[in-house]
Write an enzyme that holds these catalytic residues in place. Structure first.
Site: not given
Ligand code: FAD
Length: 565
Positions: A116, A230, A232, A242, A245, A276, A344, A379
């Site tokens: 990730f 954030q 994404h 979404l 990821e 991100r 996100h 994050r």
């Protein structure tokens, strides 16, 4: 009506359910209320797709997970909290395993883990690309074992009752009949999730409107680091659904209109698996410089999964395939997916320490509503679902211990009647000519265009002016449905009221923070400035708008260095 429960949990997503189980286990005799404005299994947590982070394997370590998180946070995360979080994560992953979570497996039958963004080891435990769905079902079923968890499904919390810096309970509307009730409690846990619907193009469910943050703020609890939102990298066009990821974790890559893997320029080592904030900014740069694709729903880039092959896509990313076909008309087995960065995650939230305690006695916060802070300015993927598990558990046991040691304190006089009158006379009585939908749309498009990935002082000032104006216009709204049964006109007005409050704090925090850090990027202040800005923003409610203060970041062993990937 007033009911009494020792502990009340607001929110029944991953954090709320985990807290309820921990509270029930800590105090068998305690009565625990679990309140949710929607049926629990509709909480946004069921949408989590890609994975849940924990250092489980040889070669990985708690220390490495902590360092990745600190660096990912652009050094704004509190390092004591991050170290604690990473040390608890493996236990939580295995606990879920024991409670029946159907994790995807390796050939040897171990919990499989995929790479990730920003993690230097494959540490995302996953259940295909429906991780949150399976985690939620596991926790929900587990929670049914405890008779002392009393459920208030489809109850909308409208206020927290705080006196002399002590939580005493809350008020809520029973949505099926419009009755206002008071829940008298010794301890309350906020687990109400993020505030993603502040933005127009977003991965969040319609219900994620920041209620808990605004409730706490209005009751005098400070909100921390709200300017950090954030984006994404991969929102599906046009819906914003979404594309996890995990798709890049499985080997998918991003392409511009020159068919280049442009991440090579921005993060040569980590490429598409950089954090991100970096990938989203790189994508927007490609688009701004004319290397995106033009479409009816704005410019976009491509996410190519074709080389993974149908079998792997079906096994690891079935939801992504289904969503792409249904909502974009593109089968990723045959064509690349059109994507653009999308709002996100809310890094900021209710100020809480690593024991989930807020400055108000008996009031705890866990999950996305809280800012502990382990995510700092950015994050890392997989750290949020795990945050809900770790800190949900902490909040549940802490609140239960608090309730075991303390007595109920008297509620203020007529508190429920006063709230009933505020909502049903003052609020619902408004008969102006402003439309709720129009104010909401203007707020969301303003946030999108002026408080997005790239920010500038002038835009932020203009955004602040617009939000203040919208707050004024809101006083003159019309709630046309005057009924009491499932009045969604009323609840959407209450949610908009909360969101306008939060939008102002996000914009003001962003305007004041004259540096670029993590997800907050100022074109007019493009460098991180540790000397002046290595600190958390704290927003306090006043009648004239938020008052900002700053507190230091806790650093244990990692001094800030330049962030390279
Ligand atoms: C599409 C998507 C995919 C994601 N994928 C991942 C992932 O793969 N890995 C990862 O780590 N993170 C992921 N995240 C982030 C993560 O899922 C969330 O941060 C996390 O699930 C939030 O859980 P929560 O329990 O804090 O809140 P939520 O699940 O949002 O639950 C909030 C609860 O509060 C209740 N509530 C709210 N307001 C009120 C009110 N006024 N009165 C009563 N009840 C109220 C709601 O009814 C609900 O039960 C993803 C997020 C999204 C949007």
């Amino acid at each position: 009506m007033i009911v009494q429960h020792d502990v009340t949990i607001v929110g029944a997503g991953l954090a709320g359910l985990r807290a309820a189980i921990a509270a029930a286990e800590t105090g068998e005799k305690l009565s625990i209320a679990l309140v949710s404005k929607i049926y629990p299994l509709r909480s946004h947590s069921v949408c989590a797709e890609g994975g849940t982070g924990a250092a489980l394997r040889e070669g990985d370590s708690i220390e490495l997970h902590a360092w990745d998180t600190v660096k990912g946070s652009d050094f704004l995360g509190d390092q004591d909290a991050i170290e604690f979080f990473c040390s608890q994560a493996p236990k939580e992953a295995i606990l879920l395993e024991h409670w029946g979570c159907p994790w995807s497996r390796t050939d040897q039958g171990l919990i499989d883990q995929r790479p990730f963004g920003g993690h230097s080891f494959p540490r995302a435990c996953y259940a295909a690309d429906r991780t949150g769905f399976h985690e939620m079902h596991t926790l929900y079923e587990r929670s049914l074992m405890y008779d002392n968890i009393i459920r208030y499904n489809e109850y909308f919390v409208t206020s927290l009752i705080i006196e002399d810096n002590h939580i005493k309970g809350l008020t809520a509307i029973d949505l099926k009949n419009g009755e206002m009730i008071g829940i008298h409690s010794k301890a309350v846990i906020l687990a109400t999730g993020g505030a993603g619907r502040l933005y127009e193009f977003t991965t969040y469910s319609y219900t994620v409107t920041g209620d808990g943050m605004a409730l706490a703020y209005r009751a005098g609890v400070p909100l921390k680091d709200m300017e950090f939102f954030q984006f994404h990298p991969t929102g599906l066009l046009p819906s914003g659904i979404l594309i996890t990821e995990g798709a890049r974790g499985e080997g998918g890559y991003l392409l511009n209109n020159k068919n280049e893997r442009f991440m090579e320029k921005y993060a040569p080592e980590k490429m598409e698996l950089a954090p991100r904030d970096i990938v989203s900014r790189s994508m927007m740069t490609e688009i701004i410089e004319g290397r995106g694709f033009k479409g009816p729903y704005g410019d976009y880039l491509l996410l190519d999964l074709r080389h993974l092959g149908e079998e792997r896509i079906e096994e690891r990313l079935p939801l992504i395939r289904e969503a792409s076909i249904k909502f974009s008309g593109v089968d990723p087995v045959e064509e690349p997916i059109p994507v653009r960065p999308v709002a996100h995650y809310t890094m900021g939230g209710v100020h809480a320490n690593m024991h989930t305690e807020t400055p108000v006695k008996g009031l705890y916060a866990a999950g996305e509503v809280a800012c502990v802070s382990i995510h700092g300015a950015n994050r890392l993927g997989t750290n949020s679902t795990m945050e809900c598990l770790v800190f949900g558990g902490v909040a549940g046991s802490r609140a239960a211990e608090f309730a075991l040691k303390n007595d109920f304190e008297a509620l203020p006089k007529d508190v429920v009647a006063k709230e009933e009158s505020r909502i049903f006379d003052d609020f619902m009585g408004r008969d102006g000519d402003e439309s709720i939908a129009e104010i909401r749309d203007t707020m969301r498009s303003t946030m999108e265009s002026k408080v997005g990935i790239f920010r500038k002082g002038d835009d932020l000032k203009e955004a602040l002016r617009i939000i203040k104006e919208l707050k004024n216009r809101f006083n003159n709204i019309q709630i046309s449905d005057k009924g009491r049964v499932f009045n969604t006109d009323l609840t959407s007005a209450l949610e908009l009221d909360f969101m306008l409050e939060l939008a102002e704090i996000v914009v003001l925090g962003a305007l004041k923070r004259e540096e670029s850090r993590g997800a907050h990027y100022r074109l007019d202040f493009p460098k991180r400035d540790d000397e002046n800005w290595l600190k958390h923003t704290m927003a306090y409610y006043t009648e004239d708008g938020p008052r900002l203060e700053y507190i230091p970041v806790t650093i244990t062993k990692w001094e800030p260095v330049e962030r390279k990937y």
